[in-house]
Design a protein around this motif. Structure first.
Motif, PDB file in Angstrom:
ATOM      1  N   LEU A  37      36.233  30.933  37.433  1.00 32.07           N
ATOM      2  CA  LEU A  37      36.981  32.166  37.172  1.00 32.07           C
ATOM      3  C   LEU A  37      37.144  32.448  35.681  1.00 32.07           C
ATOM      4  O   LEU A  37      37.596  33.535  35.303  1.00 32.07           O
ATOM      5  N   GLN A  38      36.790  31.488  34.829  1.00 34.41           N
ATOM      6  CA  GLN A  38      36.878  31.703  33.382  1.00 34.41           C
ATOM      7  C   GLN A  38      35.589  32.269  32.805  1.00 34.41           C
ATOM      8  O   GLN A  38      35.621  33.147  31.948  1.00 34.41           O
ATOM      9  N   HIS A  39      34.428  31.727  33.254  1.00 36.49           N
ATOM     10  CA  HIS A  39      33.193  32.198  32.621  1.00 36.49           C
ATOM     11  C   HIS A  39      31.931  32.055  33.465  1.00 36.49           C
ATOM     12  O   HIS A  39      30.918  32.689  33.157  1.00 36.49           O
ATOM     13  N   ALA A  40      31.935  31.249  34.537  1.00 35.51           N
ATOM     14  CA  ALA A  40      30.688  30.981  35.256  1.00 35.51           C
ATOM     15  C   ALA A  40      30.188  32.190  36.049  1.00 35.51           C
ATOM     16  O   ALA A  40      28.979  32.424  36.126  1.00 35.51           O
ATOM     17  N   LEU A  41      31.109  32.942  36.625  1.00 35.19           N
ATOM     18  CA  LEU A  41      30.726  34.112  37.412  1.00 35.19           C
ATOM     19  C   LEU A  41      30.628  35.355  36.520  1.00 35.19           C
ATOM     20  O   LEU A  41      31.213  35.395  35.433  1.00 35.19           O
ATOM     21  N   PRO A  42      29.918  36.390  36.958  1.00 37.89           N
ATOM     22  CA  PRO A  42      29.846  37.640  36.186  1.00 37.89           C
ATOM     23  C   PRO A  42      31.243  38.231  35.956  1.00 37.89           C
ATOM     24  O   PRO A  42      32.138  38.111  36.807  1.00 37.89           O
ATOM     25  N   ASP A  43      31.424  38.887  34.815  1.00 36.49           N
ATOM     26  CA  ASP A  43      32.737  39.393  34.396  1.00 36.49           C
ATOM     27  C   ASP A  43      33.438  40.203  35.489  1.00 36.49           C
ATOM     28  O   ASP A  43      34.606  39.956  35.807  1.00 36.49           O
ATOM     29  N   VAL A  44      32.749  41.194  36.002  1.00 39.80           N
ATOM     30  CA  VAL A  44      33.362  42.100  36.978  1.00 39.80           C
ATOM     31  C   VAL A  44      33.803  41.337  38.218  1.00 39.80           C
ATOM     32  O   VAL A  44      34.911  41.545  38.738  1.00 39.80           O
ATOM     33  N   LEU A  45      32.966  40.425  38.677  1.00 37.28           N
ATOM     34  CA  LEU A  45      33.292  39.655  39.875  1.00 37.28           C
ATOM     35  C   LEU A  45      34.445  38.695  39.609  1.00 37.28           C
ATOM     36  O   LEU A  45      35.333  38.536  40.462  1.00 37.28           O
ATOM     37  N   ARG A  46      34.457  38.060  38.443  1.00 35.57           N
ATOM     38  CA  ARG A  46      35.553  37.151  38.085  1.00 35.57           C
ATOM     39  C   ARG A  46      36.890  37.871  38.167  1.00 35.57           C
ATOM     40  O   ARG A  46      37.849  37.365  38.741  1.00 35.57           O
ATOM     41  N   THR A  47      36.953  39.039  37.558  1.00 40.54           N
ATOM     42  CA  THR A  47      38.205  39.798  37.540  1.00 40.54           C
ATOM     43  C   THR A  47      38.615  40.195  38.950  1.00 40.54           C
ATOM     44  O   THR A  47      39.791  40.092  39.320  1.00 40.54           O
ATOM     45  N   GLU A  48      37.644  40.640  39.750  1.00 42.13           N
ATOM     46  CA  GLU A  48      37.933  41.059  41.131  1.00 42.13           C
ATOM     47  C   GLU A  48      38.500  39.895  41.945  1.00 42.13           C
ATOM     48  O   GLU A  48      39.508  40.044  42.645  1.00 42.13           O
ATOM     49  N   ILE A  49      37.860  38.722  41.839  1.00 41.94           N
ATOM     50  CA  ILE A  49      38.301  37.555  42.614  1.00 41.94           C
ATOM     51  C   ILE A  49      39.655  37.059  42.123  1.00 41.94           C
ATOM     52  O   ILE A  49      40.551  36.753  42.926  1.00 41.94           O
ATOM     53  N   THR A  50      39.815  36.995  40.806  1.00 41.57           N
ATOM     54  CA  THR A  50      41.072  36.510  40.241  1.00 41.57           C
ATOM     55  C   THR A  50      42.231  37.412  40.642  1.00 41.57           C
ATOM     56  O   THR A  50      43.305  36.934  41.034  1.00 41.57           O
ATOM     57  N   ASP A  51      42.036  38.719  40.553  1.00 41.90           N
ATOM     58  CA  ASP A  51      43.093  39.653  40.945  1.00 41.90           C
ATOM     59  C   ASP A  51      43.425  39.507  42.429  1.00 41.90           C
ATOM     60  O   ASP A  51      44.605  39.547  42.825  1.00 41.90           O
ATOM     61  N   ASN A  52      42.396  39.329  43.246  1.00 40.29           N
ATOM     62  CA  ASN A  52      42.623  39.176  44.678  1.00 40.29           C
ATOM     63  C   ASN A  52      43.421  37.915  44.973  1.00 40.29           C
ATOM     64  O   ASN A  52      44.399  37.951  45.735  1.00 40.29           O
TER      65      ASN A  52
END
Length: 330
Positions: A175-190
């Motif tokens: 969730l810090q850097h391995a996944l693409p930016d947009v997806l990281r934010t989407e998953i973290t917010d969820n």
């Protein structure tokens, strides 16, 4: 403080969350209990000479010398903890310190992803449940984002360190850097909405200190330095983006009245590269701190690669036996 007994060695101790934790709503947050902080300060005052950042910078410039057993306190991420709990205790004891808030949460009152992750981890004791939730999101997004199979990510990132289990490190790195930016934010917010709260604005306003509080701290002799805008992994940013981040940090520091004579930087996550060092040097910063574990030797260490200890490396009581990090400097 015996300046005649000079030394090139400097112990820098880093802190993040410092609060009354046990009775709080987030009792599992990985921070330092306030009573333990007070005990650690007693240990430090017994064994060390606490110095200001201005003294450290002057020493690097060759204008002054550090005393024996010199120690600097550094507080990262700009939490309200630092104003509400740490700052009054430091003022009471006449202790200087350095503080490193990121720009965005301080000014815009928005949650940083890194802290969303911290509180997701603090709100769910079953870390495998969090891993399962994360992996479910990854599987759902695999085709859209051309992602690797789960086992590849787990092989690369599910590796424990001295503070966290493999599961926790896996969640953090994905969730810090391995996944693409947009997806990281989407998953973290969820996950933040599911495990913590849907009201990020109110949470951010409570979590972070603000500009007026920083101005008060500066007026009382505290140092404030740069720590990114959105707490970025700078080594994952291209040069132009890094230049923009450092420029915004300088503007922010100017806006709160931070000293332009003594300017310092603390790399978010300890992440930097040669571009980062060159940019902050060009923009007038005198030194930068990493997350490398160790004691600084001002005659040997690059001024833009200073190591630090973590609060967990020193005892939380003045009565405690001196640890190796302390004994080796005596």
């Amino acid at each position: 403080m015996k300046i005649l007994d000079a030394t090139p060695f400097l112990t820098i101790v880093s802190y993040h969350y410092v609060r009354p934790i046990r009775d709080s709503k987030y009792a599992l947050i990985k921070g330092l209990e306030m009573t333990d902080f007070e005990g650690q300060i007693e240990y430090i005052m017994r064994h060390y000479n606490v110095v200001s950042m201005e003294h450290v910078v002057a020493s690097i410039r060759g204008e002054e010398q550090l005393p024996q057993m010199a120690l600097l306190l550094a507080f990262d991420d700009g939490f309200s903890d630092h104003y509400l709990h740490v700052f009054p205790h430091l003022v009471e004891h006449g202790i200087p310190a350095a503080f490193y808030p990121s720009v965005s949460p301080t000014v815009e009152r928005k949650m940083l992803d890194v802290h969303k992750i911290h509180f997701i981890l603090a709100c769910e004791t079953n870390k495998m449940a969090l891993v399962d939730s994360l992996n479910e999101h990854i599987e759902q997004a695999r085709e859209s984002f051309d992602l690797e199979p789960i086992y590849v990510y787990e092989k690369d990132y599910k590796k424990p360190n001295r503070f966290d289990s493999g599961e926790v490190i896996y969640i953090k790195r994905m969730l810090q850097h391995a996944l693409p930016d947009v997806l990281r934010t989407e998953i973290t917010d969820n996950m933040f909405g599911k495990f913590v709260t849907n009201d990020q604005g109110a949470f951010a306003d409570e979590l972070y200190l603000n500009k007026e509080q920083l101005k008060i701290m500066i007026a009382e002799g505290m140092h404030v330095g740069g720590h990114g805008v959105h707490h970025e992994w700078l080594n994952h940013c291209d040069k132009s983006h890094q230049e923009s981040i450092v420029r915004d940090c300088r503007s922010f520091l100017d806006s709160i009245g931070a000293s332009s004579k003594f300017m310092t930087f603390c790399y978010p996550y300890g992440a930097y590269n040669d571009d980062t060092k060159a940019i902050i040097a060009r923009d007038g910063f005198d030194l930068a701190m990493t997350t490398e574990v160790g004691i600084t030797d001002l005659t040997l260490h690059d001024s833009y690669m200073l190591p630090r200890l973590d609060t967990n490396d020193l005892p939380n009581s003045c009565e405690a036996e001196t640890v190796g990090w302390t004994r080796n400097l005596m």
